[in-house]
Design an enzyme around this catalytic site. Structure first.
Site, PDB file in Angstrom:
ATOM      1  N   ASP A   2      -5.160  -4.170   5.404  1.00 18.09           N
ATOM      2  CA  ASP A   2      -4.932  -4.750   4.170  1.00 18.09           C
ATOM      3  C   ASP A   2      -3.102  -4.756   4.029  1.00 18.09           C
ATOM      4  OD1 ASP A   2      -5.010  -6.234   1.785  1.00 18.09           O
ATOM      5  OD2 ASP A   2      -5.911  -4.504   0.787  1.00 18.09           O
ATOM      6  N   ASN A   4      -1.231  -7.434   5.070  1.00 16.96           N
ATOM      7  CA  ASN A   4      -0.587  -8.608   5.951  1.00 16.96           C
ATOM      8  C   ASN A   4       0.387  -9.575   5.083  1.00 16.96           C
ATOM      9  OD1 ASN A   4      -1.985  -7.307   7.694  1.00 16.96           O
ATOM     10  ND2 ASN A   4      -3.279  -8.986   8.340  1.00 16.96           N
ATOM     11  N   GLY A   5      -0.239 -10.004   3.974  1.00 15.74           N
ATOM     12  CA  GLY A   5       0.418 -11.119   3.305  1.00 15.74           C
ATOM     13  C   GLY A   5       1.661 -10.681   2.567  1.00 15.74           C
ATOM     14  N   ARG A   6       1.557  -9.252   2.067  1.00 18.12           N
ATOM     15  CA  ARG A   6       2.795  -8.725   1.385  1.00 18.12           C
ATOM     16  C   ARG A   6       3.954  -8.403   2.299  1.00 18.12           C
ATOM     17  NH1 ARG A   6      -0.769  -4.396  -1.484  1.00 18.12           N
ATOM     18  NH2 ARG A   6      -2.285  -5.388  -0.168  1.00 18.12           N
ATOM     19  N   ARG A  15       2.297 -16.129   5.000  1.00 23.99           N
ATOM     20  CA  ARG A  15       1.352 -15.283   5.130  1.00 23.99           C
ATOM     21  C   ARG A  15       0.770 -15.105   6.668  1.00 23.99           C
ATOM     22  NH1 ARG A  15      -0.937 -13.172   0.651  1.00 23.99           N
ATOM     23  NH2 ARG A  15      -2.981 -12.867   1.793  1.00 23.99           N
ATOM     24  N   HIS A  19      -0.380 -11.869   9.311  1.00 24.98           N
ATOM     25  CA  HIS A  19      -1.789 -11.872  10.248  1.00 24.98           C
ATOM     26  C   HIS A  19      -1.421 -11.572  11.345  1.00 24.98           C
ATOM     27  CE1 HIS A  19      -3.981 -12.363   6.498  1.00 24.98           C
ATOM     28  NE2 HIS A  19      -3.582 -13.717   6.434  1.00 24.98           N
ATOM     29  N   ARG A  53      -9.930 -18.045  -0.231  1.00 21.65           N
ATOM     30  CA  ARG A  53      -8.556 -18.056   0.121  1.00 21.65           C
ATOM     31  C   ARG A  53      -8.248 -19.565   0.597  1.00 21.65           C
ATOM     32  NH1 ARG A  53      -5.887 -12.887   2.905  1.00 21.65           N
ATOM     33  NH2 ARG A  53      -6.829 -11.190   1.463  1.00 21.65           N
ATOM     34  N   LEU A 113     -14.996   3.104  24.531  1.00 22.37           N
ATOM     35  CA  LEU A 113     -14.877   2.671  23.081  1.00 22.37           C
ATOM     36  C   LEU A 113     -15.561   1.433  22.658  1.00 22.37           C
ATOM     37  CD1 LEU A 113     -13.028   3.091  20.208  1.00 22.37           C
ATOM     38  CD2 LEU A 113     -11.488   1.396  21.405  1.00 22.37           C
ATOM     39  N   ILE A 166     -13.087  -0.202  -1.903  1.00 20.41           N
ATOM     40  CA  ILE A 166     -14.005  -0.179  -0.675  1.00 20.41           C
ATOM     41  C   ILE A 166     -14.070  -1.746  -0.458  1.00 20.41           C
ATOM     42  CG2 ILE A 166     -16.377   0.059   0.279  1.00 20.41           C
ATOM     43  CD1 ILE A 166     -16.646   2.479  -1.263  1.00 20.41           C
ATOM     44  N   SER A 167     -14.128  -2.571  -1.591  1.00 21.58           N
ATOM     45  CA  SER A 167     -13.973  -4.017  -1.411  1.00 21.58           C
ATOM     46  C   SER A 167     -15.037  -4.508  -0.546  1.00 21.58           C
ATOM     47  CB  SER A 167     -12.563  -4.463  -0.927  1.00 21.58           C
ATOM     48  OG  SER A 167     -11.599  -4.232  -1.673  1.00 21.58           O
TER      49      SER A 167
HETATM   50  C1  IPE Z   1      -4.861  -8.791   5.527  1.00 19.55           C
HETATM   51  O1  IPE Z   1      -4.189  -8.448   4.504  1.00 19.55           O
HETATM   52  C2  IPE Z   1      -6.454  -8.698   5.127  1.00 19.55           C
HETATM   53  C3  IPE Z   1      -7.114  -9.993   5.657  1.00 19.55           C
HETATM   54  C4  IPE Z   1      -8.260 -10.299   4.725  1.00 19.55           C
HETATM   55  C5  IPE Z   1      -7.040 -10.752   6.809  1.00 19.55           C
HETATM   56  P1  IPE Z   1      -4.226  -9.509   3.126  1.00 19.55           P
HETATM   57  O2  IPE Z   1      -4.138 -10.784   3.756  1.00 19.55           O
HETATM   58  O3  IPE Z   1      -5.039  -9.137   2.456  1.00 19.55           O
HETATM   59  O4  IPE Z   1      -2.734  -9.117   2.784  1.00 19.55           O
HETATM   60  P2  IPE Z   1      -2.307  -8.958   1.073  1.00 19.55           P
HETATM   61  O5  IPE Z   1      -3.121  -8.328   0.235  1.00 19.55           O
HETATM   62  O6  IPE Z   1      -2.150 -10.324   0.556  1.00 19.55           O
HETATM   63  O7  IPE Z   1      -0.699  -8.121   1.076  1.00 19.55           O
HETATM   64 MG    MG Z   2      -5.317  -7.969   0.919  1.00 22.73          MG
END
Ligand code: IPE
Ligand code: MG
Length: 212
Positions: A2, A4-6, A15, A19, A53, A113, A166-167
């Site tokens: 979590d 990536n967008g920020r 964004r 990713h 999204r 792995l 946990i989402s």
């Molecule tokens: C990556 O982070 C998780 C995915 C769903 C690909 P986000 O895209 O949720 O990033 P934020 O929460 O907007 O920062």
């Molecule tokens: Mg996120």
């Protein structure tokens, strides 16, 4: 994974750039797992809810997934890694599911792995589909019907970016998992951050509901 967008927004980038940088973290953590002798590593890449999204972001994520799978074949084979994707196949393009099947078949012999990508997954979906199959086929235990059957429950779950939820991840399987939450955004989460999380995990006292 979590944040990536920020990560991207804080740099004035789209964004999708976040990713893309996040896939570098996946590679770094995958390598760190191999070095640490970890046998199973799971990555929550795309949830059922993520379809909500923008079309641009969803499409970009799917394309990125395709590209990463193509680029990583040799790394996976070279490191003796088995690649597995878990989640609903509904709504995924044939091109993508074909690539997934191809990569899973080519890496099926990986012994060092098992790398699991949770794609179009949600914990409630998993329990729902398992319950439906249990009801149809019979039996008393739901576990063999979960999408994760054959894979051990996680010892440690790490969530990045400061969120403490946990989402809808592995709701059943996380019953006795240790959680580590870090403020680090996923694109910045690399080997050093991972080793710190492993260290925190090592200090936990796991009692599984019993006394010592
Ligand atoms: C990556 O982070 C998780 C995915 C769903 C690909 P986000 O895209 O949720 O990033 P934020 O929460 O907007 O920062
Ligand atoms: Mg996120």
């Amino acid at each position: 994974m979590d944040g990536n967008g920020r990560w991207a927004a804080s740099r004035g980038l789209p964004r999708l750039r976040g990713h893309m940088e996040g896939t570098e973290s996946v590679r770094a953590i995958m390598e760190a797992c191999v070095e640490a002798g970890i046998e199973y590593a799971s990555f929550f890449a795309f949830s059922e809810e993520n379809w909500g999204r923008s079309a641009e972001e969803v499409e970009g994520l799917m394309k990125l997934m395709m590209k990463a799978m193509k680029d990583e074949l040799n790394t996976l084979l070279g490191n003796d890694i088995r690649f597995v994707v878990i989640g609903s196949r509904e709504r995924l393009s044939k091109e993508l599911t074909d690539s997934i099947d191809d990569l899973m078949a080519k890496t099926a012999g990986g012994r060092r792995l098992t790398m699991i990508i949770f794609l179009n997954y949600s914990g409630k979906w998993d329990i729902r589909q398992a319950a439906a199959r249990l009801a149809a086929e019979g039996g008393t235990d739901i576990e063999p019907y979960l999408a994760t059957a054959g894979i051990p429950d996680p010892d440690l779950m790490i969530r990045t970016s400061g969120e403490k939820r946990i989402s809808n991840y592995m709701l059943w399987q996380l019953a006795y998992t240790e959680f580590v939450f870090t403020d680090t955004l996923w694109p910045d989460f690399r080997k050093q951050e991972f080793l710190a999380a492993l260290e925190e995990f090592a200090s936990r006292d796991r009692r599984y509901g019993k006394t010592k």
